[in-house]
Motif scaffolding. Structure first.
Motif, PDB file in Angstrom:
ATOM      1  N   UNK B 112       5.270  -3.835   0.207  1.00  0.00           N
ATOM      2  CA  UNK B 112       4.711  -2.862  -0.745  1.00  0.00           C
ATOM      3  C   UNK B 112       5.217  -3.061  -2.156  1.00  0.00           C
ATOM      4  N   UNK B 113       5.828  -4.204  -2.403  1.00  0.00           N
ATOM      5  CA  UNK B 113       6.453  -4.398  -3.710  1.00  0.00           C
ATOM      6  C   UNK B 113       5.480  -4.277  -4.859  1.00  0.00           C
ATOM      7  N   UNK B 114       4.222  -4.682  -4.644  1.00  0.00           N
ATOM      8  CA  UNK B 114       3.270  -4.609  -5.762  1.00  0.00           C
ATOM      9  C   UNK B 114       2.301  -3.436  -5.613  1.00  0.00           C
ATOM     10  N   UNK B 115       2.629  -2.481  -4.732  1.00  0.00           N
ATOM     11  CA  UNK B 115       1.802  -1.272  -4.651  1.00  0.00           C
ATOM     12  C   UNK B 115       2.199  -0.304  -5.758  1.00  0.00           C
ATOM     13  N   UNK B 116       1.255   0.578  -6.094  1.00  0.00           N
ATOM     14  CA  UNK B 116       1.575   1.636  -7.041  1.00  0.00           C
ATOM     15  C   UNK B 116       2.011   2.884  -6.265  1.00  0.00           C
ATOM     16  N   UNK B 117       2.908   3.685  -6.832  1.00  0.00           N
ATOM     17  CA  UNK B 117       3.437   4.850  -6.099  1.00  0.00           C
ATOM     18  C   UNK B 117       2.365   5.764  -5.530  1.00  0.00           C
TER      19      UNK B 117
END
Lengths: 270, 235
Positions: B112-117
Protein backbone atom coordinates in the motif's frame (compact mmCIF):
# COMPACT_ATOMS: atom_id res chain seq x y z
CA UNK A 1 -8.83 -3.32 1.96
CA UNK A 2 -7.17 -5.53 -0.61
CA UNK A 3 -5.04 -3.34 -2.93
CA UNK A 4 -6.39 -5.11 -6.02
CA UNK A 5 -9.91 -4.20 -4.99
CA UNK A 6 -8.80 -0.63 -4.42
CA UNK A 7 -7.26 -0.45 -7.89
CA UNK A 8 -10.33 -2.00 -9.47
CA UNK A 9 -12.69 0.44 -7.77
CA UNK A 10 -10.52 3.34 -8.89
CA UNK A 11 -10.56 2.03 -12.46
CA UNK A 12 -14.32 1.63 -12.48
CA UNK A 13 -14.68 5.12 -11.08
CA UNK A 14 -12.40 6.51 -13.81
CA UNK A 15 -14.40 4.76 -16.56
CA UNK A 16 -17.63 6.09 -15.16
CA UNK A 17 -16.26 9.60 -15.01
CA UNK A 18 -14.94 9.45 -18.57
CA UNK A 19 -18.20 8.18 -20.00
CA UNK A 20 -20.07 10.92 -18.17
CA UNK A 21 -17.75 13.48 -19.74
CA UNK A 22 -18.31 12.08 -23.24
CA UNK A 23 -22.04 12.10 -22.84
CA UNK A 24 -21.91 15.77 -21.90
CA UNK A 25 -20.08 16.84 -25.06
CA UNK A 26 -22.91 16.48 -27.62
CA UNK A 27 -25.31 18.42 -25.38
CA UNK A 28 -22.97 21.38 -25.04
CA UNK A 29 -22.24 21.30 -28.80
CA UNK A 30 -25.95 21.25 -29.56
CA UNK A 31 -26.52 24.13 -27.20
CA UNK A 32 -23.74 26.09 -28.89
CA UNK A 33 -25.19 25.33 -32.34
CA UNK A 34 -28.57 26.57 -31.15
CA UNK A 35 -26.97 29.81 -30.01
CA UNK A 36 -25.40 30.45 -33.43
CA UNK A 37 -28.61 29.47 -35.19
CA UNK A 38 -30.64 31.94 -33.14
CA UNK A 39 -28.08 34.61 -33.86
CA UNK A 40 -28.10 33.89 -37.64
CA UNK A 41 -31.90 33.97 -37.81
CA UNK A 42 -32.04 37.19 -35.78
CA UNK A 43 -29.42 38.84 -38.01
CA UNK A 44 -31.17 37.73 -41.17
CA UNK A 45 -34.51 38.96 -39.84
CA UNK A 46 -33.15 42.33 -38.66
CA UNK A 47 -31.29 42.86 -41.93
CA UNK A 48 -29.29 45.72 -40.46
CA UNK A 49 -25.49 46.32 -40.55
CA UNK A 50 -25.68 46.82 -36.75
CA UNK A 51 -26.68 43.14 -36.37
CA UNK A 52 -24.10 41.19 -38.40
CA UNK A 53 -24.37 37.47 -39.02
CA UNK A 54 -21.90 35.06 -37.37
CA UNK A 55 -20.40 34.53 -40.84
CA UNK A 56 -19.66 38.24 -41.26
CA UNK A 57 -18.00 38.27 -37.83
CA UNK A 58 -15.98 35.15 -38.69
CA UNK A 59 -14.92 36.70 -41.97
CA UNK A 60 -13.77 39.84 -40.16
CA UNK A 61 -11.80 37.76 -37.67
CA UNK A 62 -10.13 35.88 -40.51
CA UNK A 63 -9.18 39.17 -42.21
CA UNK A 64 -7.76 40.64 -39.00
CA UNK A 65 -5.90 37.41 -38.31
CA UNK A 66 -4.42 37.43 -41.81
CA UNK A 67 -3.06 40.98 -41.52
CA UNK A 68 -1.72 40.29 -38.02
CA UNK A 69 -3.75 42.94 -36.17
CA UNK A 70 -5.85 40.40 -34.29
CA UNK A 71 -2.90 38.57 -32.79
CA UNK A 72 -1.06 41.77 -31.98
CA UNK A 73 -3.93 43.23 -29.95
CA UNK A 74 -4.88 39.87 -28.43
CA UNK A 75 -1.36 39.26 -27.18
CA UNK A 76 -1.07 42.78 -25.73
CA UNK A 77 -4.32 42.33 -23.81
CA UNK A 78 -3.38 38.83 -22.76
CA UNK A 79 -0.06 40.12 -21.39
CA UNK A 80 -1.90 42.73 -19.33
CA UNK A 81 -4.35 40.12 -18.06
CA UNK A 82 -1.46 37.87 -17.08
CA UNK A 83 0.44 40.64 -15.30
CA UNK A 84 -2.61 41.85 -13.36
CA UNK A 85 -3.54 38.27 -12.54
CA UNK A 86 -0.13 37.42 -11.12
CA UNK A 87 0.07 40.63 -9.09
CA UNK A 88 -3.43 40.36 -7.62
CA UNK A 89 -3.11 36.65 -6.86
CA UNK A 90 0.25 37.09 -5.12
CA UNK A 91 -0.73 40.17 -3.10
CA UNK A 92 -4.25 38.90 -2.39
CA UNK A 93 -3.06 35.49 -1.25
CA UNK A 94 -0.49 36.96 1.12
CA UNK A 95 -2.95 39.42 2.67
CA UNK A 96 -5.77 36.86 2.77
CA UNK A 97 -3.66 34.28 4.55
CA UNK A 98 -2.43 36.85 7.07
CA UNK A 99 -5.99 37.99 7.76
CA UNK A 100 -7.22 34.43 8.10
CA UNK A 101 -4.51 33.44 10.54
CA UNK A 102 -4.16 36.49 12.76
CA UNK A 103 -7.33 38.02 14.11
CA UNK A 104 -5.64 41.34 14.91
CA UNK A 105 -4.60 41.88 11.28
CA UNK A 106 -8.10 40.89 10.19
CA UNK A 107 -9.63 43.53 12.47
CA UNK A 108 -7.30 46.22 11.10
CA UNK A 109 -7.62 45.44 7.43
CA UNK A 110 -11.26 44.42 7.20
CA UNK A 111 -12.67 47.97 6.88
CA UNK A 112 -10.14 48.75 4.14
CA UNK A 113 -11.18 45.60 2.36
CA UNK A 114 -14.85 46.53 2.47
CA UNK A 115 -13.99 50.02 1.21
CA UNK A 116 -11.93 48.70 -1.67
CA UNK A 117 -14.35 46.00 -2.76
CA UNK A 118 -17.19 48.51 -2.93
CA UNK A 119 -15.19 51.08 -4.88
CA UNK A 120 -16.44 51.19 -8.48
CA UNK A 121 -13.89 49.79 -10.95
CA UNK A 122 -14.17 52.93 -13.05
CA UNK A 123 -13.19 55.19 -10.15
CA UNK A 124 -10.10 53.10 -9.38
CA UNK A 125 -9.05 53.15 -13.04
CA UNK A 126 -9.51 56.90 -13.43
CA UNK A 127 -7.66 57.63 -10.17
CA UNK A 128 -4.75 55.36 -11.16
CA UNK A 129 -4.41 57.13 -14.53
CA UNK A 130 -4.51 60.53 -12.87
CA UNK A 131 -2.10 59.74 -10.02
CA UNK A 132 0.32 57.38 -11.77
CA UNK A 133 -0.02 58.71 -15.33
CA UNK A 134 -1.20 57.15 -18.57
CA UNK A 135 1.27 54.28 -18.31
CA UNK A 136 1.36 50.50 -18.37
CA UNK A 137 2.08 50.47 -14.63
CA UNK A 138 -1.07 52.50 -13.95
CA UNK A 139 -3.14 50.15 -16.10
CA UNK A 140 -1.89 47.01 -14.35
CA UNK A 141 -2.23 48.61 -10.90
CA UNK A 142 -5.81 49.63 -11.63
CA UNK A 143 -6.79 46.12 -12.68
CA UNK A 144 -4.95 44.48 -9.80
CA UNK A 145 -6.60 46.84 -7.29
CA UNK A 146 -9.98 45.76 -8.61
CA UNK A 147 -9.27 42.08 -8.31
CA UNK A 148 -7.15 41.85 -5.14
CA UNK A 149 -9.99 42.27 -2.58
CA UNK A 150 -11.74 39.28 -4.14
CA UNK A 151 -8.67 37.12 -3.77
CA UNK A 152 -8.21 38.32 -0.18
CA UNK A 153 -11.74 37.33 0.80
CA UNK A 154 -11.50 33.88 -0.78
CA UNK A 155 -8.07 33.08 0.67
CA UNK A 156 -9.05 34.40 4.09
CA UNK A 157 -11.75 31.73 4.15
CA UNK A 158 -9.13 29.22 3.03
CA UNK A 159 -6.77 30.16 5.84
CA UNK A 160 -9.58 29.89 8.38
CA UNK A 161 -10.40 26.41 7.12
CA UNK A 162 -6.84 25.10 7.57
CA UNK A 163 -6.90 21.98 9.72
CA UNK A 164 -5.10 22.66 13.02
CA UNK A 165 -4.69 18.91 13.57
CA UNK A 166 -2.46 18.58 10.53
CA UNK A 167 -0.51 21.66 11.61
CA UNK A 168 0.08 20.03 15.01
CA UNK A 169 1.20 16.82 13.37
CA UNK A 170 3.65 18.80 11.24
CA UNK A 171 4.94 20.54 14.36
CA UNK A 172 5.48 17.33 16.30
CA UNK A 173 7.39 15.81 13.40
CA UNK A 174 9.34 19.04 12.89
CA UNK A 175 8.43 19.63 9.26
CA UNK A 176 10.65 22.17 7.55
CA UNK A 177 9.05 25.48 6.62
CA UNK A 178 9.10 24.42 2.97
CA UNK A 179 7.40 21.10 3.69
CA UNK A 180 4.82 22.87 5.86
CA UNK A 181 3.84 25.18 3.01
CA UNK A 182 4.20 22.69 0.14
CA UNK A 183 2.81 19.53 1.72
CA UNK A 184 0.46 20.73 4.45
CA UNK A 185 -0.89 24.19 3.66
CA UNK A 186 -0.98 24.55 -0.15
CA UNK A 187 -2.97 21.36 -0.77
CA UNK A 188 -5.59 22.59 1.69
CA UNK A 189 -5.67 26.02 0.06
CA UNK A 190 -5.78 24.63 -3.47
CA UNK A 191 -9.59 24.76 -3.89
CA UNK A 192 -9.63 28.34 -2.64
CA UNK A 193 -6.79 29.35 -4.94
CA UNK A 194 -8.55 27.63 -7.84
CA UNK A 195 -11.80 29.46 -7.07
CA UNK A 196 -10.01 32.80 -6.83
CA UNK A 197 -8.17 32.19 -10.12
CA UNK A 198 -11.29 31.12 -11.98
CA UNK A 199 -13.40 34.08 -11.00
CA UNK A 200 -10.28 36.22 -11.28
CA UNK A 201 -9.51 35.52 -14.92
CA UNK A 202 -13.05 36.32 -16.00
CA UNK A 203 -13.20 39.53 -13.97
CA UNK A 204 -9.73 40.72 -14.90
CA UNK A 205 -10.08 40.50 -18.64
CA UNK A 206 -13.28 42.52 -18.53
CA UNK A 207 -11.61 45.24 -16.49
CA UNK A 208 -8.50 45.19 -18.67
CA UNK A 209 -10.71 46.10 -21.63
CA UNK A 210 -12.08 49.13 -19.79
CA UNK A 211 -8.56 50.16 -18.80
CA UNK A 212 -7.45 49.90 -22.44
CA UNK A 213 -10.47 51.82 -23.63
CA UNK A 214 -9.74 54.68 -21.22
CA UNK A 215 -6.03 55.13 -21.53
CA UNK A 216 -4.05 52.78 -23.78
CA UNK A 217 -3.32 52.89 -27.49
CA UNK A 218 -3.40 49.16 -28.18
CA UNK A 219 -5.09 45.98 -27.01
CA UNK A 220 -8.57 44.56 -27.56
CA UNK A 221 -10.20 47.31 -25.47
CA UNK A 222 -8.56 50.00 -27.60
CA UNK A 223 -9.73 48.30 -30.82
CA UNK A 224 -13.27 48.06 -29.51
CA UNK A 225 -13.16 51.74 -28.63
CA UNK A 226 -11.95 52.50 -32.15
CA UNK A 227 -14.67 50.46 -33.85
CA UNK A 228 -17.28 51.90 -31.49
CA UNK A 229 -16.47 55.34 -32.90
CA UNK A 230 -16.95 53.86 -36.38
CA UNK A 231 -20.11 52.04 -35.23
CA UNK A 232 -18.66 48.83 -36.66
CA UNK A 233 -20.51 46.09 -34.73
CA UNK A 234 -18.93 43.31 -36.81
CA UNK A 235 -15.47 44.35 -35.67
CA UNK A 236 -16.55 44.80 -32.05
CA UNK A 237 -18.05 41.31 -31.95
CA UNK A 238 -15.05 39.90 -33.79
CA UNK A 239 -12.60 41.14 -31.17
CA UNK A 240 -14.84 40.15 -28.28
CA UNK A 241 -15.28 36.61 -29.55
CA UNK A 242 -11.62 36.23 -30.32
CA UNK A 243 -10.75 37.02 -26.74
CA UNK A 244 -13.51 34.86 -25.29
CA UNK A 245 -12.09 32.01 -27.39
CA UNK A 246 -8.66 32.59 -25.89
CA UNK A 247 -10.08 32.52 -22.36
CA UNK A 248 -12.03 29.31 -23.04
CA UNK A 249 -8.87 27.73 -24.42
CA UNK A 250 -7.02 28.69 -21.23
CA UNK A 251 -9.80 27.18 -19.12
CA UNK A 252 -9.87 23.86 -20.95
CA UNK A 253 -6.20 23.48 -21.80
CA UNK A 254 -4.62 24.91 -18.66
CA UNK A 255 -6.93 25.35 -15.68
CA UNK A 256 -8.95 22.13 -15.86
CA UNK A 257 -6.10 19.68 -16.57
CA UNK A 258 -4.11 21.31 -13.78
CA UNK A 259 -7.00 20.96 -11.37
CA UNK A 260 -7.51 17.30 -12.28
CA UNK A 261 -3.85 16.67 -11.62
CA UNK A 262 -3.87 18.47 -8.28
CA UNK A 263 -6.95 16.67 -6.96
CA UNK A 264 -6.10 13.17 -8.17
CA UNK A 265 -5.71 12.03 -4.53
CA UNK A 266 -9.42 12.52 -3.94
CA UNK A 267 -11.25 9.21 -3.85
CA UNK A 268 -14.43 10.74 -5.26
CA UNK A 269 -14.84 13.75 -7.54
CA UNK A 270 -16.04 16.76 -5.59
CA UNK B 1 8.00 16.15 33.47
CA UNK B 2 6.20 18.32 35.96
CA UNK B 3 2.97 20.24 35.61
CA UNK B 4 2.17 22.54 38.51
CA UNK B 5 -1.08 23.82 37.15
CA UNK B 6 -3.04 23.83 33.95
CA UNK B 7 -6.18 25.90 33.55
CA UNK B 8 -8.57 26.30 30.68
CA UNK B 9 -10.45 29.43 29.85
CA UNK B 10 -14.09 28.62 30.00
CA UNK B 11 -16.39 29.87 27.29
CA UNK B 12 -18.73 31.68 29.71
CA UNK B 13 -16.43 33.15 32.32
CA UNK B 14 -13.52 32.40 34.57
CA UNK B 15 -11.04 29.60 34.31
CA UNK B 16 -11.44 25.93 35.02
CA UNK B 17 -8.65 24.01 36.68
CA UNK B 18 -7.75 20.91 34.70
CA UNK B 19 -4.48 19.61 36.10
CA UNK B 20 -2.78 20.20 39.44
CA UNK B 21 0.60 19.00 40.69
CA UNK B 22 1.03 16.28 38.13
CA UNK B 23 4.65 15.14 38.09
CA UNK B 24 6.30 12.00 36.85
CA UNK B 25 9.38 10.89 34.95
CA UNK B 26 9.74 8.05 32.50
CA UNK B 27 12.54 5.48 32.66
CA UNK B 28 14.37 5.20 29.30
CA UNK B 29 13.07 2.21 27.37
CA UNK B 30 10.02 1.75 29.59
CA UNK B 31 6.40 1.32 28.52
CA UNK B 32 4.05 3.38 30.64
CA UNK B 33 0.29 3.74 30.36
CA UNK B 34 -1.50 6.84 31.55
CA UNK B 35 -4.97 5.81 32.65
CA UNK B 36 -7.94 7.82 33.76
CA UNK B 37 -11.64 8.33 33.06
CA UNK B 38 -12.73 10.13 29.89
CA UNK B 39 -12.30 13.89 29.95
CA UNK B 40 -10.01 14.00 32.98
CA UNK B 41 -7.07 15.62 31.19
CA UNK B 42 -5.03 12.76 29.75
CA UNK B 43 -4.91 14.19 26.25
CA UNK B 44 -4.11 17.63 27.69
CA UNK B 45 -1.14 16.12 29.52
CA UNK B 46 0.07 14.59 26.28
CA UNK B 47 -0.36 17.83 24.36
CA UNK B 48 1.70 19.65 26.98
CA UNK B 49 4.43 17.01 26.67
CA UNK B 50 4.41 17.42 22.89
CA UNK B 51 4.80 21.18 23.16
CA UNK B 52 1.43 21.76 21.49
CA UNK B 53 0.01 23.51 24.54
CA UNK B 54 2.28 26.05 26.21
CA UNK B 55 -0.31 27.75 28.37
CA UNK B 56 0.56 26.00 31.63
CA UNK B 57 2.78 26.40 34.66
CA UNK B 58 5.45 23.79 35.07
CA UNK B 59 8.20 22.19 33.10
CA UNK B 60 8.63 19.42 30.56
CA UNK B 61 12.17 18.13 30.38
CA UNK B 62 13.00 15.95 27.36
CA UNK B 63 15.78 13.35 27.81
CA UNK B 64 18.10 15.56 25.76
CA UNK B 65 17.56 18.77 23.87
CA UNK B 66 17.74 17.05 20.47
CA UNK B 67 15.63 14.07 21.53
CA UNK B 68 13.30 12.85 18.83
CA UNK B 69 9.71 12.69 19.95
CA UNK B 70 7.06 10.94 17.90
CA UNK B 71 3.33 10.97 18.41
CA UNK B 72 0.40 8.83 17.38
CA UNK B 73 -2.78 10.83 17.75
CA UNK B 74 -6.31 9.61 18.31
CA UNK B 75 -6.97 10.09 14.60
CA UNK B 76 -4.30 9.01 12.11
CA UNK B 77 -3.68 12.62 10.96
CA UNK B 78 -2.28 11.66 7.58
CA UNK B 79 -1.97 14.11 4.71
CA UNK B 80 -4.73 12.94 2.33
CA UNK B 81 -2.93 14.34 -0.73
CA UNK B 82 0.25 12.36 -0.13
CA UNK B 83 0.70 8.61 -0.53
CA UNK B 84 1.35 6.29 2.39
CA UNK B 85 5.06 6.29 1.72
CA UNK B 86 5.23 10.07 1.23
CA UNK B 87 3.40 10.55 4.52
CA UNK B 88 6.05 8.52 6.29
CA UNK B 89 8.98 10.09 4.44
CA UNK B 90 7.82 13.65 5.11
CA UNK B 91 8.15 13.07 8.85
CA UNK B 92 11.75 11.85 8.60
CA UNK B 93 14.50 14.09 9.92
CA UNK B 94 17.11 15.26 7.43
CA UNK B 95 19.69 12.63 6.46
CA UNK B 96 17.74 9.82 8.11
CA UNK B 97 17.89 6.53 6.23
CA UNK B 98 15.56 4.16 8.03
CA UNK B 99 14.83 0.68 6.73
CA UNK B 100 11.35 1.43 5.46
CA UNK B 101 11.07 -1.88 3.61
CA UNK B 102 11.26 -3.83 6.86
CA UNK B 103 9.02 -1.40 8.69
CA UNK B 104 6.27 -1.56 6.04
CA UNK B 105 6.71 -5.34 5.94
CA UNK B 106 6.29 -5.61 9.73
CA UNK B 107 3.16 -3.50 9.65
CA UNK B 108 1.72 -5.29 6.63
CA UNK B 109 1.76 -2.13 4.52
CA UNK B 110 4.17 -3.20 1.77
CA UNK B 111 1.52 -3.36 -0.94
CA UNK B 112 0.00 0.00 0.00
CA UNK B 113 3.00 2.27 -0.17
CA UNK B 114 1.62 4.24 -3.11
CA UNK B 115 -2.01 4.29 -1.96
CA UNK B 116 -3.62 7.48 -0.78
CA UNK B 117 -4.97 7.56 2.81
CA UNK B 118 -8.58 7.91 1.63
CA UNK B 119 -8.27 4.49 0.00
CA UNK B 120 -7.40 2.89 3.35
CA UNK B 121 -9.61 1.65 6.16
CA UNK B 122 -9.25 3.27 9.58
CA UNK B 123 -7.22 0.32 10.86
CA UNK B 124 -4.78 0.59 7.97
CA UNK B 125 -4.52 4.37 8.34
CA UNK B 126 -3.69 3.85 12.03
CA UNK B 127 -0.93 1.46 11.01
CA UNK B 128 0.48 4.13 8.70
CA UNK B 129 0.45 6.58 11.61
CA UNK B 130 2.34 3.99 13.66
CA UNK B 131 4.80 3.46 10.79
CA UNK B 132 5.38 7.21 10.61
CA UNK B 133 6.10 7.34 14.34
CA UNK B 134 8.56 4.45 14.24
CA UNK B 135 10.24 5.55 11.01
CA UNK B 136 11.85 8.54 12.69
CA UNK B 137 13.42 6.16 15.23
CA UNK B 138 12.18 8.20 18.19
CA UNK B 139 13.63 8.39 21.67
CA UNK B 140 10.18 8.96 23.10
CA UNK B 141 6.89 7.79 21.62
CA UNK B 142 3.65 9.28 22.87
CA UNK B 143 0.39 7.61 21.90
CA UNK B 144 -3.09 8.98 22.50
CA UNK B 145 -5.62 6.14 22.53
CA UNK B 146 -4.24 4.88 19.24
CA UNK B 147 -6.47 1.81 19.04
CA UNK B 148 -9.80 3.29 20.07
CA UNK B 149 -12.79 2.52 17.78
CA UNK B 150 -11.04 -0.41 16.13
CA UNK B 151 -12.62 -3.83 16.21
CA UNK B 152 -11.09 -6.00 18.94
CA UNK B 153 -9.27 -8.36 16.57
CA UNK B 154 -7.56 -5.50 14.73
CA UNK B 155 -6.77 -3.72 17.99
CA UNK B 156 -5.20 -6.90 19.32
CA UNK B 157 -3.01 -7.29 16.23
CA UNK B 158 -1.94 -3.68 16.44
CA UNK B 159 -1.07 -3.99 20.13
CA UNK B 160 1.14 -6.95 19.31
CA UNK B 161 2.80 -4.87 16.56
CA UNK B 162 3.40 -2.01 18.96
CA UNK B 163 4.99 -4.37 21.49
CA UNK B 164 7.19 -5.89 18.79
CA UNK B 165 8.37 -2.49 17.60
CA UNK B 166 8.88 -1.24 21.16
CA UNK B 167 11.00 -4.23 22.14
CA UNK B 168 13.02 -4.08 18.93
CA UNK B 169 14.01 -0.43 19.29
CA UNK B 170 14.28 0.43 22.97
CA UNK B 171 12.07 3.48 22.71
CA UNK B 172 10.43 5.08 25.76
CA UNK B 173 6.67 4.76 25.36
CA UNK B 174 3.88 6.63 27.07
CA UNK B 175 0.42 5.59 25.99
CA UNK B 176 -2.77 7.32 27.04
CA UNK B 177 -5.79 5.07 27.36
CA UNK B 178 -8.97 4.64 29.34
CA UNK B 179 -8.92 0.90 28.68
CA UNK B 180 -7.40 -0.73 31.79
CA UNK B 181 -7.38 -4.14 30.17
CA UNK B 182 -5.28 -2.77 27.33
CA UNK B 183 -2.95 -1.01 29.75
CA UNK B 184 -2.38 -4.10 31.87
CA UNK B 185 -1.67 -6.17 28.78
CA UNK B 186 0.99 -3.80 27.45
CA UNK B 187 2.64 -1.61 30.06
CA UNK B 188 5.33 -2.21 32.63
CA UNK B 189 4.04 0.73 34.64
CA UNK B 190 0.65 2.33 35.11
CA UNK B 191 0.05 5.95 35.99
CA UNK B 192 -3.48 6.69 37.16
CA UNK B 193 -4.89 10.17 37.10
CA UNK B 194 -8.29 11.34 38.25
CA UNK B 195 -10.11 14.16 39.99
CA UNK B 196 -10.93 17.73 39.10
CA UNK B 197 -8.41 19.22 38.84
CA UNK B 198 -6.77 15.93 37.91
CA UNK B 199 -3.70 14.69 39.75
CA UNK B 200 -1.79 11.42 40.08
CA UNK B 201 -3.83 8.92 42.10
CA UNK B 202 -1.66 5.88 41.55
CA UNK B 203 1.72 4.75 40.25
CA UNK B 204 1.73 0.98 39.77
CA UNK B 205 4.81 -0.89 38.55
CA UNK B 206 4.08 -4.04 36.54
CA UNK B 207 7.48 -5.70 36.12
CA UNK B 208 6.03 -8.69 34.34
CA UNK B 209 7.46 -10.33 31.23
CA UNK B 210 4.97 -10.60 28.37
CA UNK B 211 4.93 -14.40 28.34
CA UNK B 212 3.63 -14.38 31.92
CA UNK B 213 0.62 -12.22 31.09
CA UNK B 214 -1.83 -15.08 30.90
CA UNK B 215 -5.58 -14.44 30.96
CA UNK B 216 -5.89 -15.83 34.52
CA UNK B 217 -3.00 -13.74 35.80
CA UNK B 218 -4.36 -10.61 34.21
CA UNK B 219 -7.83 -11.19 35.61
CA UNK B 220 -6.42 -11.31 39.15
CA UNK B 221 -4.35 -8.21 38.43
CA UNK B 222 -7.35 -6.29 37.12
CA UNK B 223 -9.37 -7.36 40.12
CA UNK B 224 -6.71 -6.13 42.54
CA UNK B 225 -6.37 -2.84 40.70
CA UNK B 226 -10.12 -2.34 40.72
CA UNK B 227 -10.18 -2.80 44.49
CA UNK B 228 -7.23 -0.50 45.14
CA UNK B 229 -8.40 2.33 42.86
CA UNK B 230 -12.20 2.01 42.80
CA UNK B 231 -12.83 5.64 41.78
CA UNK B 232 -10.37 5.89 38.90
CA UNK B 233 -11.14 2.47 37.46
CA UNK B 234 -14.90 2.07 37.72
CA UNK B 235 -15.05 0.37 34.36
Amino acid sequence: MDPDVVAETAEAEETRRTSRRYRRVPTSLLSLALFFLTWTVAAWWAHDPDVPTPFAVAAFMAREAANGDLFYHLSITLARVAAAFVVSMAVGTAIGLAMGQWREIDRWLDPWLILLINMPALVLIVLCYIWIGLSEAAAITAVALNKTPNVVITLREGARALDPKLAEMARVYRFSRLALVRDVMLPQLQPYIAAASRSGLALIWKIVLVVELLGRSNGVGFQIHLYFQLFDVTAILGYAFAFVAVMIAIEYMLVQPLETRLTRWRAKPA
Amino acid sequence: MRIDAKDFDRVESGRIAVLRDLAFSLEPGSFTCLIGPSGCGKTTTLRIMLGLDRDFRGEVRPPSHDARIAAVFQEPRLLPWRTVEQNVRLALPKNATPDLDTLFETLGLSSMRSSYPEELSLGLARRVALARAFAIDPDVLLLDEPFVSLDEATAKRMRALLLRLWRGRGVTVLMVTHNVREAVALADRLLLIDGRPAHLTGDVPLPLPQEMRTPEHMATLLDDLGKTYPDTLQS
